[in-house]
Design a protein around this motif. Structure first.
Motif, mmCIF file in Angstrom:
data_model
loop_
_atom_site.group_PDB
_atom_site.id
_atom_site.type_symbol
_atom_site.label_atom_id
_atom_site.label_comp_id
_atom_site.label_asym_id
_atom_site.label_seq_id
_atom_site.Cartn_x
_atom_site.Cartn_y
_atom_site.Cartn_z
ATOM 1 N N VAL A 1 -10.117 1.689 -15.031
ATOM 2 C CA VAL A 1 -8.793 1.893 -15.625
ATOM 3 C C VAL A 1 -7.734 1.099 -14.850
ATOM 4 O O VAL A 1 -6.892 0.421 -15.439
ATOM 5 N N LEU A 2 -7.781 1.177 -13.521
ATOM 6 C CA LEU A 2 -6.816 0.437 -12.702
ATOM 7 C C LEU A 2 -6.984 -1.064 -12.889
ATOM 8 O O LEU A 2 -5.998 -1.800 -13.034
ATOM 9 N N GLU A 3 -8.218 -1.524 -12.875
ATOM 10 C CA GLU A 3 -8.474 -2.965 -12.956
ATOM 11 C C GLU A 3 -8.024 -3.545 -14.290
ATOM 12 O O GLU A 3 -7.471 -4.646 -14.352
ATOM 13 N N MET A 4 -8.234 -2.811 -15.364
ATOM 14 C CA MET A 4 -7.918 -3.337 -16.698
ATOM 15 C C MET A 4 -6.500 -3.013 -17.150
ATOM 16 O O MET A 4 -5.950 -3.691 -18.012
ATOM 17 N N GLY A 5 -5.885 -1.977 -16.555
ATOM 18 C CA GLY A 5 -4.601 -1.523 -17.071
ATOM 19 C C GLY A 5 -3.376 -1.996 -16.324
ATOM 20 O O GLY A 5 -2.297 -2.130 -16.910
ATOM 21 N N LEU A 6 -3.478 -2.258 -15.019
ATOM 22 C CA LEU A 6 -2.312 -2.639 -14.228
ATOM 23 C C LEU A 6 -1.766 -3.990 -14.665
ATOM 24 O O LEU A 6 -2.518 -4.941 -14.853
ATOM 25 N N MET A 7 -0.426 -4.084 -14.813
ATOM 26 C CA MET A 7 0.196 -5.301 -15.345
ATOM 27 C C MET A 7 1.460 -5.709 -14.598
ATOM 28 O O MET A 7 2.261 -6.493 -15.098
ATOM 29 N N SER A 8 1.703 -5.150 -13.405
ATOM 30 C CA SER A 8 2.904 -5.464 -12.624
ATOM 31 C C SER A 8 4.189 -5.085 -13.363
ATOM 32 O O SER A 8 5.244 -5.679 -13.146
ATOM 33 N N ILE A 9 4.102 -4.093 -14.245
ATOM 34 C CA ILE A 9 5.279 -3.511 -14.893
ATOM 35 C C ILE A 9 5.404 -2.097 -14.354
ATOM 36 O O ILE A 9 4.534 -1.256 -14.599
ATOM 37 N N LEU B 1 4.805 1.141 -16.571
ATOM 38 C CA LEU B 1 3.462 1.117 -17.145
ATOM 39 C C LEU B 1 2.413 1.327 -16.067
ATOM 40 O O LEU B 1 1.439 2.076 -16.256
ATOM 41 N N ASP B 2 2.595 0.699 -14.910
ATOM 42 C CA ASP B 2 1.627 0.845 -13.825
ATOM 43 C C ASP B 2 1.587 2.274 -13.300
ATOM 44 O O ASP B 2 0.516 2.771 -12.902
ATOM 45 N N MET B 3 2.733 2.955 -13.287
ATOM 46 C CA MET B 3 2.743 4.367 -12.892
ATOM 47 C C MET B 3 1.906 5.206 -13.849
ATOM 48 O O MET B 3 1.135 6.077 -13.431
ATOM 49 N N VAL B 4 2.024 4.924 -15.142
ATOM 50 C CA VAL B 4 1.235 5.649 -16.145
ATOM 51 C C VAL B 4 -0.254 5.372 -15.951
ATOM 52 O O VAL B 4 -1.090 6.284 -16.042
ATOM 53 N N ILE B 5 -0.606 4.125 -15.671
ATOM 54 C CA ILE B 5 -2.007 3.769 -15.459
ATOM 55 C C ILE B 5 -2.566 4.490 -14.239
ATOM 56 O O ILE B 5 -3.694 5.019 -14.267
ATOM 57 N N ARG B 6 -1.798 4.556 -13.150
ATOM 58 C CA ARG B 6 -2.262 5.278 -11.964
ATOM 59 C C ARG B 6 -2.418 6.769 -12.255
ATOM 60 O O ARG B 6 -3.364 7.417 -11.777
ATOM 61 N N LEU B 7 -1.492 7.331 -13.035
ATOM 62 C CA LEU B 7 -1.599 8.745 -13.407
ATOM 63 C C LEU B 7 -2.871 9.003 -14.194
ATOM 64 O O LEU B 7 -3.591 9.972 -13.930
ATOM 65 N N LEU C 1 -5.231 -1.170 -3.350
ATOM 66 C CA LEU C 1 -6.211 -0.663 -4.300
ATOM 67 C C LEU C 1 -5.608 -0.103 -5.578
ATOM 68 O O LEU C 1 -6.319 0.049 -6.572
ATOM 69 N N VAL C 2 -4.307 0.219 -5.596
ATOM 70 C CA VAL C 2 -3.740 0.894 -6.764
ATOM 71 C C VAL C 2 -2.611 0.118 -7.432
ATOM 72 O O VAL C 2 -1.905 0.660 -8.275
ATOM 73 N N THR C 3 -2.421 -1.162 -7.074
ATOM 74 C CA THR C 3 -1.415 -1.978 -7.740
ATOM 75 C C THR C 3 -2.047 -3.253 -8.264
ATOM 76 O O THR C 3 -3.170 -3.612 -7.904
ATOM 77 N N GLU C 4 -1.312 -3.952 -9.126
ATOM 78 C CA GLU C 4 -1.825 -5.152 -9.763
ATOM 79 C C GLU C 4 -2.129 -6.239 -8.734
ATOM 80 O O GLU C 4 -1.355 -6.472 -7.806
ATOM 81 N N ARG C 5 -3.248 -6.891 -8.897
ATOM 82 C CA ARG C 5 -3.624 -8.022 -8.039
ATOM 83 C C ARG C 5 -3.081 -9.292 -8.665
ATOM 84 O O ARG C 5 -3.294 -9.558 -9.844
ATOM 85 N N THR C 6 -2.349 -10.080 -7.888
ATOM 86 C CA THR C 6 -1.718 -11.278 -8.414
ATOM 87 C C THR C 6 -2.096 -12.492 -7.574
ATOM 88 O O THR C 6 -2.748 -12.378 -6.542
ATOM 89 N N GLY C 7 -1.661 -13.648 -8.049
ATOM 90 C CA GLY C 7 -1.872 -14.873 -7.288
ATOM 91 C C GLY C 7 -3.255 -15.447 -7.473
ATOM 92 O O GLY C 7 -3.902 -15.313 -8.516
ATOM 93 N N ALA C 8 -3.753 -16.104 -6.427
ATOM 94 C CA ALA C 8 -5.020 -16.825 -6.504
ATOM 95 C C ALA C 8 -6.198 -15.917 -6.795
ATOM 96 O O ALA C 8 -7.207 -16.339 -7.346
ATOM 97 N N THR C 9 -6.093 -14.648 -6.436
ATOM 98 C CA THR C 9 -7.210 -13.718 -6.633
ATOM 99 C C THR C 9 -7.042 -12.855 -7.879
ATOM 100 O O THR C 9 -7.806 -11.921 -8.090
ATOM 101 N N VAL D 1 -13.339 -1.714 -7.928
ATOM 102 C CA VAL D 1 -14.070 -0.685 -8.661
ATOM 103 C C VAL D 1 -15.044 0.045 -7.742
ATOM 104 O O VAL D 1 -15.140 1.280 -7.765
ATOM 105 N N VAL D 2 -15.757 -0.706 -6.906
ATOM 106 C CA VAL D 2 -16.700 -0.082 -5.970
ATOM 107 C C VAL D 2 -15.955 0.788 -4.956
ATOM 108 O O VAL D 2 -16.427 1.868 -4.582
ATOM 109 N N SER D 3 -14.793 0.342 -4.511
ATOM 110 C CA SER D 3 -14.004 1.131 -3.559
ATOM 111 C C SER D 3 -13.602 2.468 -4.163
ATOM 112 O O SER D 3 -13.698 3.521 -3.514
#
Length: 427
Positions: free
Chosen positions: A356-364, A367-373, A296-304, A315-317
């Motif tokens: 914020v998580l959905e739009m900001g996470l980028m697998s960096i 940067l991802d730590m800042v987005i989670r904060l 729930l708190v990291t970038e979603r990659t791959g087919a999804t 977002v609902v979660s």
């Protein structure tokens, strides 16, 4: 009489609790991800976060009982301490586990892989484009990151191919270390670039072990090669073997175009590298894509990665987690007015955090730590300011539980007074 109130001290303390929860959560992500199932990691992550937010809000109200009143502090503080852990760590943590189980489930075809073949360019041009041998360091980091249930093979190529490591299971530390050492010891570049021959050898490694299912090939090259694309890629496409490619467009535009086509034809992705030192991050992204281990708190990659379903689900979660965190505060203070404002505020805060998580996470990583904060700080602050929008009783808004406790005390007092009166009458 009902009043709209805001405790700035609680807002500040909640923010502090959110930051503490973020820091502890980052340790949990770093130390436990890959060691424990994601549902357990997310349960601990949000459970401890809710605990620290709840703890700091309780401390704020003890210092200055602006929202719940001095009557609460005098009569019900012990009950609030008893409710802290069950209503935060337990309730929110269990909910996060269940939501992560749902979010981590596959409702559509996944690109997950159990076998990865690294096909790496050692042609003469690599001495210019990768003078510090970053390619093999990146490959070694990737192998280090792989789960113990995976298998890996390494093929190097220039004018000819060499199997640096046949397909092997990484079930033991000794095997993993041996593969990493072979990669780090790889030196020397020479000759031309024969991508077709390299891909055939990579496929042969999978065929020899009968491991075509759930397999991925990672091809890195900085050059161009004449290639009969339809015939070369046909067996990969027939067996649903994805080829992710990594190239350097600044070195060879024609080679980049070829790598892009190879990836597109097989359902993989092309990654461009401007500088060789970027390859470690690129290989890390490819590995994350291959495993499809969503949380729930990291970038979603791959087919999804672009899935609207999983976007909404994340977002609902977070909305549900935020609402439950608000309800937890209401239970701690045992106040129905505060429970209403905190729950609605928490749901709104969770919605914002999820976006914020959905739009900001980028697998960096940084940067991802800042987005989670930002997301967790937003969740902690917004839920505590919603007391402005919902009036609370000046008497503290005692719930039925509090009223029963107070009624019991009053009844006991009345009974004692009646007994004293009876004794005086008898006298």
């Amino acid at each position: 009489m009902s009043q709209r109130k805001l405790s700035l001290l609680m807002v500040l303390c909640s923010l502090v609790g959110g930051v503490i929860g973020f820091l502890v959560g980052e340790v949990i992500l770093d130390r436990l991800s890959g060691e424990f199932p994601q549902w357990a990691v997310m349960g601990l992550y949000f459970g401890q976060y809710a605990f620290f937010v709840g703890l700091m809000c309780l401390i704020a109200e003890i210092i200055s009982p602006r929202l719940n009143g001095f009557g609460w502090k005098q009569r019900y503080l012990g009950f609030s301490w008893k409710m802290l852990v069950p209503s935060t760590f337990v309730m929110v943590g269990v909910a996060a586990m269940l939501l992560q189980l749902l979010y981590g489930s596959s409702f559509q075809q996944s690109s997950g892989a159990n076998n990865i073949v690294l096909v790496l360019d050692t042609s003469g041009s690599m001495s210019q484009s990768d003078p510090d041998n970053q390619l093999f360091k990146a490959a070694a980091d990737m192998v280090q990151k792989m789960d113990s249930d995976m298998k890996v093979a390494v093929v190097t190529f220039n004018d000819r191919t060499e199997v640096l490591q046949p397909l092997v299971a990484l079930s033991s530390k000794a095997t993993r270390d041996e593969v990493i050492q072979k990669l780090l010891n790889q030196t020397g570049t020479d000759g031309g670039t024969r991508i077709g021959l390299a891909l055939q050898e990579g496929l042969a490694q999978l065929q020899a072990s009968n491991q075509l299912e759930n397999s991925t090939v990672v091809l890195m090259s900085d050059g161009y090669s004449d290639l009969d694309i339809p015939s070369t890629l046909a067996p990969f496409k027939q067996n649903h073997v994805l080829i992710h490619t990594v190239g350097m467009s600044k070195i060879d535009a024609a080679g980049t175009s070829l790598l892009e086509q190879i990836a597109a034809e097989t359902g993989g992705r092309y990654f461009n590298v401007d500088h060789a030192d970027e390859m470690t991050g690129i290989f890390g992204q490819i590995y994350d894509m291959s495993r499809q281990d969503r949380n729930l708190v990291t970038e979603r990659t791959g087919a999804t990665e672009e899935s609207l379903f999983y976007t909404i689900l994340r977002v609902v979660s977070l909305l549900i987690i935020g609402g439950l965190l608000g309800l937890a505060l209401g239970l701690i203070f045992d106040n129905r007015h505060l429970a209403k404002s905190f729950t609605i505020g928490g749901a709104v805060a969770g919605l914002l955090a999820g976006l914020v998580l959905e739009m900001g996470l980028m697998s960096i990583d940084l940067l991802d730590m800042v987005i989670r904060l930002i997301a967790l700080a937003l969740l902690a602050v917004v839920l505590t300011i919603f007391t402005v929008f919902f009036p609370a009783s000046a008497s503290g808004g005692a719930t039925s539980m509090q009223k029963r406790m107070l009624s019991g005390r009053r009844s006991a007092g009345a009974l004692e007074a009646g007994n004293r009166s009876s004794k005086r009458f008898e006298l």
